[in-house]
Design an enzyme around this catalytic site. Structure first.
Site, PDB file in Angstrom:
ATOM      1  N   ASP A 237      61.952 -80.321 -54.399  1.00  0.00           N
ATOM      2  CA  ASP A 237      61.821 -79.391 -55.065  1.00  0.00           C
ATOM      3  C   ASP A 237      63.008 -79.275 -56.510  1.00  0.00           C
ATOM      4  O   ASP A 237      63.886 -80.130 -56.117  1.00  0.00           O
ATOM      5  CB  ASP A 237      61.636 -78.232 -54.160  1.00  0.00           C
ATOM      6  CG  ASP A 237      61.550 -76.677 -54.760  1.00  0.00           C
ATOM      7  OD1 ASP A 237      61.053 -76.825 -56.066  1.00  0.00           O
ATOM      8  OD2 ASP A 237      62.838 -76.130 -54.596  1.00  0.00           O
TER       9      ASP A 237
ATOM     10  N   ASP B 107      64.749 -75.513 -57.824  1.00  0.00           N
ATOM     11  CA  ASP B 107      65.233 -74.610 -57.744  1.00  0.00           C
ATOM     12  C   ASP B 107      65.554 -74.368 -56.242  1.00  0.00           C
ATOM     13  O   ASP B 107      64.630 -74.146 -55.197  1.00  0.00           O
ATOM     14  CB  ASP B 107      64.189 -73.432 -58.207  1.00  0.00           C
ATOM     15  CG  ASP B 107      64.009 -73.474 -59.837  1.00  0.00           C
ATOM     16  OD1 ASP B 107      65.420 -73.441 -60.324  1.00  0.00           O
ATOM     17  OD2 ASP B 107      63.251 -72.936 -60.070  1.00  0.00           O
TER      18      ASP B 107
END
Ligand code: BG6
Ligand code: MG
Length: 219
Positions: free
Chosen positions: A9, A11
């Site tokens: 991922d 953020d």
């Protein structure tokens, strides 16, 4: 089965843009007089811009908003968020993250990004991470965001990897759910690690090296 690819991922995992998301939503909520706090913000991790607005609007009790007004609100939030992103540089990626990515790559693992964000490529460019990954799957390429598995399935397909050979690294509960739904192994980092819902909990980003390299023999 041995892990051969890691899907990160973006953020809140590779970079701390999660803080910028929070500040940008807080500014919008303030302007509209809507209550918003860090707890509500946790629910926005991993979910799309539009779904994030719906979560924020749970505390809104004004007249019903039209789709156009909602679009105006998400556009405004994104404009504020992009101002933070504009100022990002390679200094926004920690040495720990850089070293870990380097070592994982050197061990023969394939690396990918799997993010709901439509700003993914911009962030990767700004922070000098664009060339570090074998594949990028992001919010511009999918129909359904996390907890739906689409973004991770696409990352696995782009890498040519079976799901069971992929490990998803996530700071969002929705992201861990998405990784599991994709049939992948999961490692929780930050907020997601507090619930012990993943195959592995990472205290430090570099703990990935312990999980993936120390017990594996890739020559
Ligand atoms: C995710 C964030 O990575 O991207 C979410 O965790 C965000 O909080 C989502 O809503 C969409 O991002 P963007 O940049 O397309 O608004
Ligand atoms: Mg995240």
């Amino acid at each position: 089965m041995e892990v051969e690819a890691v899907i990160f991922d973006l953020d809140g995992v590779l970079v701390h843009t999660d803080r910028f998301h929070y500040l940008a939503w807080a500014e919008l909520a303030d302007e509209k007089g809507i209550y918003f706090d860090e707890n509500i913000n946790q629910r926005l991790r991993g979910v799309s811009r539009e779904q994030s607005l719906e979560i924020i609007l749970e505390r809104y009790d004004g007249p019903e908003l039209s789709p156009e007004e909602k679009k105006e609100m998400t556009d405004k939030k994104n404009a504020t968020y992009r101002k933070f992103l504009e100022r990002m540089t390679s200094d926004d990626v920690s040495q720990e993250v850089r070293d870990t990515l380097q070592k994982l790559k050197a061990s023969g693992l394939k690396l990918a990004v799997g993010s709901s964000s439509k700003n993914t490529k911009f962030i990767l460019e700004k922070t000098g991470l664009a060339d570090e990954f074998d594949a990028v799957s992001d919010g511009t390429m999918i129909k359904r965001t996390k907890p739906d598995p689409e973004v991770f399935r696409l990352a696995g397909n782009l890498l040519g990897m079976k799901p069971e050979k992929c490990l998803v690294v996530e700071d969002a509960v929705a992201g861990i759910e998405a990784g599991k739904a994709a049939g992948m192994k999961t490692a929780a980092y930050g907020e997601a690690a507090t619930g012990h819902i993943a195959d592995y909990d990472l205290e430090h980003f570099s703990d990935l090296l312990k999980i993936l390299i120390n017990h594996a023999d890739r020559g």
